[in-house]
Design an enzyme around this catalytic site. Structure first.
Site, short mmCIF file in Angstrom:
data_model
loop_
_atom_site.label_atom_id
_atom_site.label_comp_id
_atom_site.label_asym_id
_atom_site.label_seq_id
_atom_site.Cartn_x
_atom_site.Cartn_y
_atom_site.Cartn_z
N HIS A 1 0.84 -1.21 0.00
CA HIS A 1 0.00 0.00 0.00
C HIS A 1 0.87 1.24 0.00
O HIS A 1 1.85 1.32 0.73
CB HIS A 1 -0.87 0.04 1.27
CG HIS A 1 -1.99 -0.96 1.25
ND1 HIS A 1 -2.98 -0.96 2.18
CD2 HIS A 1 -2.26 -1.97 0.39
CE1 HIS A 1 -3.84 -1.94 1.92
NE2 HIS A 1 -3.41 -2.57 0.83
N TYR B 1 -8.67 4.98 8.55
CA TYR B 1 -8.72 5.32 9.96
C TYR B 1 -9.81 6.38 10.11
O TYR B 1 -9.68 7.48 9.57
CB TYR B 1 -7.39 5.91 10.43
CG TYR B 1 -6.26 4.90 10.54
CD1 TYR B 1 -5.49 4.54 9.44
CD2 TYR B 1 -5.97 4.32 11.77
CE1 TYR B 1 -4.45 3.63 9.57
CE2 TYR B 1 -4.93 3.41 11.91
CZ TYR B 1 -4.18 3.07 10.80
OH TYR B 1 -3.15 2.16 10.93
N PRO C 1 -2.35 -0.07 19.20
CA PRO C 1 -2.23 -0.53 17.81
C PRO C 1 -2.50 0.53 16.74
O PRO C 1 -2.34 0.25 15.55
CB PRO C 1 -3.26 -1.66 17.73
CG PRO C 1 -4.24 -1.37 18.81
CD PRO C 1 -3.48 -0.69 19.90
N LYS D 1 2.51 -0.47 14.97
CA LYS D 1 3.96 -0.52 15.18
C LYS D 1 4.51 -1.69 15.98
O LYS D 1 5.73 -1.90 16.01
CB LYS D 1 4.40 0.78 15.89
CG LYS D 1 4.25 2.03 15.04
CD LYS D 1 5.16 1.95 13.84
CE LYS D 1 5.00 3.11 12.92
NZ LYS D 1 5.32 2.76 11.53
N TYR E 1 4.70 6.52 9.68
CA TYR E 1 3.89 5.34 9.37
C TYR E 1 4.67 4.30 8.56
O TYR E 1 4.61 3.11 8.85
CB TYR E 1 2.60 5.76 8.64
CG TYR E 1 1.52 4.71 8.75
CD1 TYR E 1 0.51 4.81 9.70
CD2 TYR E 1 1.51 3.60 7.91
CE1 TYR E 1 -0.47 3.83 9.83
CE2 TYR E 1 0.54 2.61 8.03
CZ TYR E 1 -0.45 2.74 8.98
OH TYR E 1 -1.40 1.77 9.11
C1 PHB Z 1 -4.58 -4.71 11.28
O1 PHB Z 1 -4.74 -4.92 10.07
O2 PHB Z 1 -4.77 -5.61 12.13
C2 PHB Z 1 -4.20 -3.36 11.72
C3 PHB Z 1 -3.92 -2.39 10.79
C4 PHB Z 1 -3.56 -1.12 11.20
C5 PHB Z 1 -3.48 -0.83 12.55
C6 PHB Z 1 -3.76 -1.80 13.48
C7 PHB Z 1 -4.12 -3.08 13.07
O3 PHB Z 1 -3.15 0.42 12.94
#
Ligand code: PHB
Ligand code: APR
Length: 392
Positions: free
Chosen positions: A72, A202, A294, A298, A386
């Site tokens: 991505h 997000y 999460p 990271k 990120y």
């Molecule tokens: C996930 O795909 O489990 C995932 C992706 C992004 C995050 C946290 C978990 O910030």
């Protein structure tokens, strides 16, 4: 049993450490209290930074990752019913992230260790670590199939996660813990349906945060902010979908695909660091030393960065008998750990609903999102964190 490095925990930290040591000609034994199947099926994180991907490929464990990982080059931040893309490739000179489940990383590393004749001993119990203060031979004791066993080694790596035994075995007064527990958790689901967007979303919504992620072109991973003591039984599938639809709703009529929910769980949210990450001949790595919420994706990447530093320090020790890099292990890791802590805390604060926030705080949060998505400097700061800060 005698080895050079005794490793407690066959998560990403322990297995990657064992793999890197092997490539430097250093012998190790990994012990794990769960079964191989359990560790390889446990649904955890799924985002790999560019540096973690590069390391897997460079060290020969990236074949499946190259075939199955989803690369991505951006993410979407969604608020006030509108989506805003952060273009990583443009903002970081072509970097990106790869979606590849943590348990697949664990599987690739386990397969590589076993194929190279490495020792990974699953389903052990009663694990304890001894004599790591420098005055005697470091020893790991455990039971396997009911029999008492021990590993004598030069160094012990505590890669046994947040609830492991290595960190609490360090004598009192040595470690300082820094911690923040958030007043919310994530309810996560895995749904058998094609992702509803090509990239992660997000979402900041007045009812709380939501995240759209994925594991494959057929599997969607979704999360909802919920109460820290939320009871999963109170979330039948229909309620989860209804809440997700609300939080992802946009003014342009974006549609969230529904599918059978095959896994459900609640993740607590915590920021945690211990300093130092070492004592004598015991070195902590990954979740054993630090936890991030999460939101920044990271945890796995930090674990990989730690063991990269540790493997290099151990390689220097065995080639020159110099302890310089080993003595600096904690300091080297912590500089990066704290920057990643900051980023994870910041993403969490910007995107979640805090119950005791007032109307001012809410406006300020939206202004921050507006700034981050409209200023190139601010977007670039998010993007470079990120995709991953330099490994060291
Ligand atoms: C996930 O795909 O489990 C995932 C992706 C992004 C995050 C946290 C978990 O910030
Ligand atoms: N003895 C042996 N093994 C143990 C013990 C013990 N006493 N205690 C825990 N373990 C094992 C766990 O079963 C687990 O497999 O140690 C392993 C630790 O692995 P992780 O928890 O995955 O931690 P780490 O390798 O540091 O990786 C960090 O994990 O928490 C996630 O999402 C986080 O991606 C991050 C990653």
């Amino acid at each position: 049993m005698r080895t050079q490095v005794g490793i407690v925990g066959a998560g990403p930290a322990g297995l990657m450490l064992s793999h890197l040591l092997h490539l430097s000609g250093i012998e190790s034994v990994v012990i794990e209290n769960r079964s191989r199947q359990y560790v390889q099926e446990r649904v955890r994180a799924g985002v790999l930074e560019q540096g973690s991907v590069d390391l897997m490929i460079e060290t020969g464990v990236g074949e499946r990752l190259k075939r199955q990982g989803l690369v991505h080059h951006g993410v979407e931040l969604r608020f006030n019913g509108r989506g805003h893309r952060i273009d990583f490739a443009d903002l970081t000179g072509g970097k990106g992230i790869t979606i590849y489940a943590q348990h697949e990383v664990v599987k690739d590393l386990t397969d590589a260790r076993l194929a190279a004749g490495g020792q990974v001993i699953f389903e052990v119990d009663n694990v304890s670590v001894h004599d790591f203060d420098g005055s005697a031979t470091p020893t790991i004791r455990f039971r396997k199939d009911g029999a008492a066993r021990q590993i004598e080694c030069d160094f012990i790596a505590g890669c046994d996660g947040f609830h492991g035994i290595c960190r609490p075995t360090i004598p009192e007064g040595v470690l300082t813990a820094f911690e923040r527990v958030y007043p919310f958790a994530w309810l996560g689901i895995l749904a058998e349906v094609a992702p509803s967007s090509d990239e992660l979303i997000y979402a900041n919504h007045e009812r709380g945060f939501a995240l759209h992620s994925m594991r494959s072109p057929q599997l969607t991973r979704l999360y909802l902010q919920c109460a820290p003591d939320e009871c999963i039984e109170e979330w039948p599938d229909a309620r989860i979908w209804e809440e997700l639809h609300r939080r992802f709703a946009t003014q342009v009529g974006w549609k969230l695909h529904e599918g059978p929910i095959v896994q459900k769980g609640i993740t607590e949210m915590r920021s945690f660091v211990v300093e130092p990450m070492q004592y004598g001949n015991l070195f902590l790595a990954g979740d054993a030393a630090h936890i991030v919420p999460p939101t920044g994706a990271k945890g796995l990447n930090l674990a990989v960065a730690d063991v990269r530093v540790l493997a290099r320090a151990l390689a220097e020790f065995y080639s020159s008998r110099s302890r310089d890099l080993l003595e600096r292990y904690s300091e080297t890791c912590l500089r990066r750990v704290w920057k990643v802590q900051r980023f994870s805390w910041w993403m969490t604060s910007m995107l979640h609903r805090f119950e005791d926030d007032n109307a001012f705080d809410r406006r300020r949060q939206l202004a921050e999102l507006d700034y981050v998505t409209s200023s190139r400097a601010a977007s670039q700061s998010l993007a470079e964190n990120y995709v991953g800060l330099p490994m060291e």
